[in-house]
Motif scaffolding. Structure first.
Motif, mmCIF file in Angstrom:
data_model
loop_
_atom_site.group_PDB
_atom_site.id
_atom_site.type_symbol
_atom_site.label_atom_id
_atom_site.label_comp_id
_atom_site.label_asym_id
_atom_site.label_seq_id
_atom_site.Cartn_x
_atom_site.Cartn_y
_atom_site.Cartn_z
ATOM 1 N N ALA A 1 28.567 -13.071 24.292
ATOM 2 C CA ALA A 1 27.554 -12.176 23.710
ATOM 3 C C ALA A 1 26.565 -11.713 24.782
ATOM 4 C CB ALA A 1 26.812 -12.899 22.597
ATOM 5 N N PRO A 2 25.912 -10.592 24.540
ATOM 6 C CA PRO A 2 24.906 -10.119 25.493
ATOM 7 C C PRO A 2 23.761 -11.125 25.636
ATOM 8 C CG PRO A 2 25.343 -8.461 23.799
ATOM 9 C CD PRO A 2 26.053 -9.699 23.404
ATOM 10 N N THR A 3 23.230 -11.192 26.823
ATOM 11 C CA THR A 3 22.088 -12.062 27.116
ATOM 12 C C THR A 3 20.985 -11.187 27.709
ATOM 13 O OG1 THR A 3 22.854 -12.510 29.360
ATOM 14 C CG2 THR A 3 23.641 -14.009 27.631
ATOM 15 N N PRO A 4 19.802 -11.749 27.945
ATOM 16 C CA PRO A 4 18.746 -10.943 28.566
ATOM 17 C C PRO A 4 19.155 -10.376 29.936
ATOM 18 C CG PRO A 4 17.794 -12.878 27.572
ATOM 19 C CD PRO A 4 19.288 -13.047 27.489
ATOM 20 N N ASP A 5 20.012 -11.089 30.638
ATOM 21 C CA ASP A 5 20.505 -10.593 31.921
ATOM 22 C C ASP A 5 21.853 -9.917 31.676
ATOM 23 O OD1 ASP A 5 18.390 -11.599 33.595
ATOM 24 O OD2 ASP A 5 19.184 -13.587 33.145
ATOM 25 N N THR A 6 22.030 -8.752 32.223
ATOM 26 C CA THR A 6 23.205 -7.932 31.909
ATOM 27 C C THR A 6 24.224 -7.891 33.052
ATOM 28 O OG1 THR A 6 21.970 -5.990 32.651
ATOM 29 C CG2 THR A 6 21.930 -6.473 30.285
ATOM 30 N N GLU A 7 24.321 -8.985 33.795
ATOM 31 C CA GLU A 7 25.226 -9.012 34.944
ATOM 32 C C GLU A 7 26.673 -8.737 34.563
ATOM 33 O OE1 GLU A 7 23.140 -11.686 34.514
ATOM 34 O OE2 GLU A 7 21.796 -11.571 36.228
ATOM 35 N N THR A 8 27.054 -9.101 33.356
ATOM 36 C CA THR A 8 28.437 -8.900 32.939
ATOM 37 C C THR A 8 28.824 -7.430 33.046
ATOM 38 O OG1 THR A 8 28.282 -10.794 31.456
ATOM 39 C CG2 THR A 8 30.059 -9.237 31.046
ATOM 40 N N LEU A 9 28.043 -6.553 32.422
ATOM 41 C CA LEU A 9 28.363 -5.124 32.485
ATOM 42 C C LEU A 9 28.028 -4.521 33.839
ATOM 43 C CD1 LEU A 9 27.558 -3.679 28.957
ATOM 44 C CD2 LEU A 9 29.754 -4.206 29.989
ATOM 45 N N GLU A 10 27.055 -5.082 34.528
ATOM 46 C CA GLU A 10 26.745 -4.589 35.870
ATOM 47 C C GLU A 10 27.913 -4.856 36.825
ATOM 48 O OE1 GLU A 10 22.928 -6.224 36.869
ATOM 49 O OE2 GLU A 10 21.952 -5.114 35.256
ATOM 50 N N PHE A 11 28.600 -5.976 36.633
ATOM 51 C CA PHE A 11 29.802 -6.266 37.427
ATOM 52 C C PHE A 11 30.868 -5.205 37.165
ATOM 53 C CE2 PHE A 11 34.073 -8.102 37.504
ATOM 54 C CZ PHE A 11 34.174 -8.431 38.849
ATOM 55 N N VAL A 12 31.069 -4.872 35.895
ATOM 56 C CA VAL A 12 32.051 -3.846 35.539
ATOM 57 C C VAL A 12 31.682 -2.515 36.195
ATOM 58 C CG1 VAL A 12 33.097 -2.555 33.641
ATOM 59 C CG2 VAL A 12 32.641 -5.003 33.371
ATOM 60 N N LEU A 13 30.415 -2.153 36.141
ATOM 61 C CA LEU A 13 29.960 -0.910 36.771
ATOM 62 C C LEU A 13 30.200 -0.940 38.281
ATOM 63 C CD1 LEU A 13 26.696 -0.325 34.740
ATOM 64 C CD2 LEU A 13 28.734 1.130 34.706
ATOM 65 N N ALA A 14 30.010 -2.082 38.895
ATOM 66 C CA ALA A 14 30.254 -2.205 40.336
ATOM 67 C C ALA A 14 31.738 -1.997 40.654
ATOM 68 C CB ALA A 14 29.793 -3.563 40.841
ATOM 69 N N MET A 15 32.612 -2.542 39.833
ATOM 70 C CA MET A 15 34.045 -2.346 40.057
ATOM 71 C C MET A 15 34.418 -0.869 39.918
ATOM 72 S SD MET A 15 35.307 -5.265 40.886
ATOM 73 C CE MET A 15 33.762 -5.414 41.776
ATOM 74 N N LEU A 16 33.805 -0.202 38.960
ATOM 75 C CA LEU A 16 34.043 1.239 38.787
ATOM 76 C C LEU A 16 33.502 2.030 39.970
ATOM 77 C CD1 LEU A 16 33.159 1.424 35.010
ATOM 78 C CD2 LEU A 16 35.413 1.917 35.996
ATOM 79 N N ALA A 17 32.363 1.611 40.503
ATOM 80 C CA ALA A 17 31.766 2.302 41.645
ATOM 81 C C ALA A 17 32.659 2.214 42.884
ATOM 82 C CB ALA A 17 30.379 1.726 41.952
ATOM 83 N N PHE A 18 33.483 1.161 42.954
ATOM 84 C CA PHE A 18 34.428 1.025 44.061
ATOM 85 C C PHE A 18 35.782 1.639 43.727
ATOM 86 C CE2 PHE A 18 31.361 -2.207 45.378
ATOM 87 C CZ PHE A 18 31.262 -1.913 46.730
ATOM 88 N N ASP A 19 35.784 2.519 42.720
ATOM 89 C CA ASP A 19 36.961 3.291 42.331
ATOM 90 C C ASP A 19 38.140 2.458 41.835
ATOM 91 O OD1 ASP A 19 35.831 5.796 42.718
ATOM 92 O OD2 ASP A 19 36.321 5.786 44.854
ATOM 93 N N HIS A 20 37.857 1.293 41.285
ATOM 94 C CA HIS A 20 38.924 0.538 40.639
ATOM 95 C C HIS A 20 39.126 1.092 39.235
ATOM 96 C CE1 HIS A 20 39.176 -2.310 43.856
ATOM 97 N NE2 HIS A 20 37.895 -2.655 43.732
ATOM 98 N N GLU A 21 40.367 1.093 38.776
ATOM 99 C CA GLU A 21 40.649 1.489 37.403
ATOM 100 C C GLU A 21 40.382 0.284 36.512
ATOM 101 O OE1 GLU A 21 44.473 2.332 34.633
ATOM 102 O OE2 GLU A 21 44.522 3.219 36.629
ATOM 103 N N VAL A 22 39.419 0.426 35.610
ATOM 104 C CA VAL A 22 39.023 -0.689 34.758
ATOM 105 C C VAL A 22 39.390 -0.388 33.309
ATOM 106 C CG1 VAL A 22 37.091 -2.044 33.871
ATOM 107 C CG2 VAL A 22 37.125 -1.371 36.271
ATOM 108 N N ARG A 23 40.099 -1.324 32.721
ATOM 109 C CA ARG A 23 40.337 -1.312 31.278
ATOM 110 C C ARG A 23 39.524 -2.478 30.737
ATOM 111 N NH1 ARG A 23 46.832 -0.079 30.990
ATOM 112 N NH2 ARG A 23 46.638 2.092 31.648
ATOM 113 N N LEU A 24 38.664 -2.178 29.801
ATOM 114 C CA LEU A 24 37.665 -3.144 29.336
ATOM 115 C C LEU A 24 37.889 -3.454 27.864
ATOM 116 C CD1 LEU A 24 35.042 -4.657 30.058
ATOM 117 C CD2 LEU A 24 33.806 -2.557 29.532
ATOM 118 N N THR A 25 37.990 -4.741 27.549
ATOM 119 C CA THR A 25 38.177 -5.169 26.166
ATOM 120 C C THR A 25 37.116 -6.204 25.815
ATOM 121 O OG1 THR A 25 40.555 -4.784 26.304
ATOM 122 C CG2 THR A 25 39.790 -6.179 24.516
ATOM 123 N N PHE A 26 36.502 -6.014 24.656
ATOM 124 C CA PHE A 26 35.498 -6.940 24.136
ATOM 125 C C PHE A 26 36.132 -7.752 23.022
ATOM 126 C CE2 PHE A 26 33.213 -3.515 26.107
ATOM 127 C CZ PHE A 26 32.128 -4.122 26.700
#
Length: 115
Positions: A11-36
């Motif tokens: 679940a989401p927490t006050p710190d959002t590192e989980t989605l920030e990690f995903v954004l970082a992977m996208l910024a490095f042009d990786h193809e990300v498929r994301l499932t919750f």
């Protein structure tokens, strides 16, 4: 460019590192498929505010995923209903995913991660 399957089950927490990690992977042009899955589905609830002062809203981070090129933001419908949620509660960027499609994504991915 690597193909990544990232599954978020917390679940989401006050710190959002989980989605920030995903954004970082996208910024490095990786193809990300994301499932919750599991309690991770709560990231997808609409109209969420930041959980700490000057923090980032989960809803805004989900919206940023598409801007960074994430074309696959998904969840399992049965896990949504198990938590008493309806699709009307879920961010419009997310779509339902079958377990067969998820298994195919696993087989196709260069790396699979669970956060």
């Amino acid at each position: 460019m690597k193909k990544l399957l990232i599954t978020i089950n917390t679940a989401p927490t006050p710190d959002t590192e989980t989605l920030e990690f995903v954004l970082a992977m996208l910024a490095f042009d990786h193809e990300v498929r994301l499932t919750f899955i599991g309690d991770g589905i709560f990231w997808l609830i609409t109209n969420q505010q930041a959980r700490k002062p000057a923090g980032k809203s989960p809803q805004k981070l989900i919206a940023a995923l598409e801007m960074y090129g994430c074309e696959h933001i998904t969840y399992f419908e049965n896990q949504l209903t198990a938590r008493g949620l309806a699709t009307t509660n879920i961010n419009q960027s997310a779509t339902s995913l079958s377990e067969e499609a998820y298994a195919s994504w696993q087989a196709d991915a260069d790396h699979c991660m669970v956060l």
